[in-house]
Design a protein around this motif. Structure first.
Motif, PDB file in Angstrom:
ATOM      1  N   GLU A 165      -5.201  -5.143   2.643  1.00  0.00           N
ATOM      2  CA  GLU A 165      -6.832  -5.136   2.908  1.00  0.00           C
ATOM      3  C   GLU A 165      -6.970  -4.104   4.008  1.00  0.00           C
ATOM      4  N   TYR A 166      -8.188  -3.825   3.947  1.00  0.00           N
ATOM      5  CA  TYR A 166      -8.694  -2.862   5.280  1.00  0.00           C
ATOM      6  C   TYR A 166      -9.138  -3.403   6.373  1.00  0.00           C
ATOM      7  N   THR A 167      -8.778  -3.351   7.480  1.00  0.00           N
ATOM      8  CA  THR A 167      -9.327  -3.974   8.642  1.00  0.00           C
ATOM      9  C   THR A 167      -9.800  -3.051   9.680  1.00  0.00           C
ATOM     10  N   ASN A 168     -10.912  -3.412  10.462  1.00  0.00           N
ATOM     11  CA  ASN A 168     -11.405  -2.504  11.744  1.00  0.00           C
ATOM     12  C   ASN A 168     -11.666  -3.524  12.734  1.00  0.00           C
ATOM     13  N   SER A 185      -2.158   0.205  12.529  1.00  0.00           N
ATOM     14  CA  SER A 185      -3.276   1.314  12.626  1.00  0.00           C
ATOM     15  C   SER A 185      -3.003   2.258  11.491  1.00  0.00           C
ATOM     16  N   PHE A 186      -3.983   2.883  10.907  1.00  0.00           N
ATOM     17  CA  PHE A 186      -3.392   4.064   9.751  1.00  0.00           C
ATOM     18  C   PHE A 186      -2.349   5.096  10.696  1.00  0.00           C
ATOM     19  N   ILE A 211      -7.858  -0.080  13.275  1.00  0.00           N
ATOM     20  CA  ILE A 211      -8.432   0.407  12.225  1.00  0.00           C
ATOM     21  C   ILE A 211      -7.257   0.718  11.307  1.00  0.00           C
ATOM     22  N   TYR A 228      -3.630  -1.440  -2.665  1.00  0.00           N
ATOM     23  CA  TYR A 228      -4.976  -1.805  -2.619  1.00  0.00           C
ATOM     24  C   TYR A 228      -5.328  -2.471  -3.897  1.00  0.00           C
ATOM     25  N   GLU A 262      -2.444   7.681   1.378  1.00  0.00           N
ATOM     26  CA  GLU A 262      -3.414   7.210   0.609  1.00  0.00           C
ATOM     27  C   GLU A 262      -2.784   6.878  -1.042  1.00  0.00           C
ATOM     28  N   TYR A 292      -0.785   3.753  -0.459  1.00  0.00           N
ATOM     29  CA  TYR A 292      -1.617   2.428  -0.168  1.00  0.00           C
ATOM     30  C   TYR A 292      -2.428   2.293  -1.487  1.00  0.00           C
ATOM     31  N   LEU A 304      -4.685  -1.386   8.116  1.00  0.00           N
ATOM     32  CA  LEU A 304      -4.160  -2.391   7.001  1.00  0.00           C
ATOM     33  C   LEU A 304      -3.856  -3.581   7.742  1.00  0.00           C
TER      34      LEU A 304
END
Length: 160
Positions: free
Chosen positions: A64-67, A35-36, A71, A58, A51, A54, A73
């Motif tokens: 990659e972003y994941t949720n 998680s972030f 929530i 990116y 950011e 990251y 990476l």
């Protein structure tokens, strides 16, 4: 420079999660990704700085972003490769070596100049000392010759 170390740390955290998922050795409460919030706590920096860290990951398609489960990476195969090859640590070393090269390229001529100035100053002092000694010797010779002339002058006066 510190960002590269932190990028490596992010890849390390994400790679551990990814390796556990890929190998099937996961616990019952396992969640793929980090998680972030956890990443911010591990990196000990604010959201804006995170950011920045990251963004390169990116752009290089290493994360990659994941949720889904969290929530945050997840690491890609390219990210695993970058972590295992220590890509960002090597980039950091290159930066440090470049700094050292630049420092050496500046400092060596300056030190050479200082040594040259000291050598010239020492040579001048040595020359001045030699000249002063020669002048003293000449003054002594002139003084001795004056004494001899005076003695000869006194003898001629006595002879007449």
């Amino acid at each position: 420079m510190n960002f590269n170390r932190q990028r490596h740390k992010v890849l390390k955290l994400l790679s551990v999660s990814r390796i556990q998922f890929d190998s099937g050795r996961k616990k019952a409460n396992f969640k793929l990704g980090v998680s972030f919030v956890d990443l911010e706590q591990e990196l000990k920096c604010d959201l804006d700085t995170c950011e920045l860290i990251y963004s390169t990951l990116y752009n290089e398609n290493e994360v990659e972003y994941t949720n889904t489960a969290v929530i945050g990476l997840i690491s890609t195969q390219k990210g695993l490769k970058s972590y295992s090859e220590k890509k960002y640590l090597k980039e950091n070393e290159k930066i440090i070596i470049e700094y050292i090269k630049n420092f050496v390229q500046i400092i060596i001529p300056i030190l050479s100049l200082i040594v040259a100035i000291f050598a010239i100053k020492l040579k001048i002092q040595t020359s001045e000392e030699k000249i002063n000694i020669k002048i003293e010797n000449l003054e002594k010779q002139v003084e001795n010759q004056n004494k001899l002339i005076n003695k000869l002058g006194n003898k001629k006066v006595n002879v007449l």
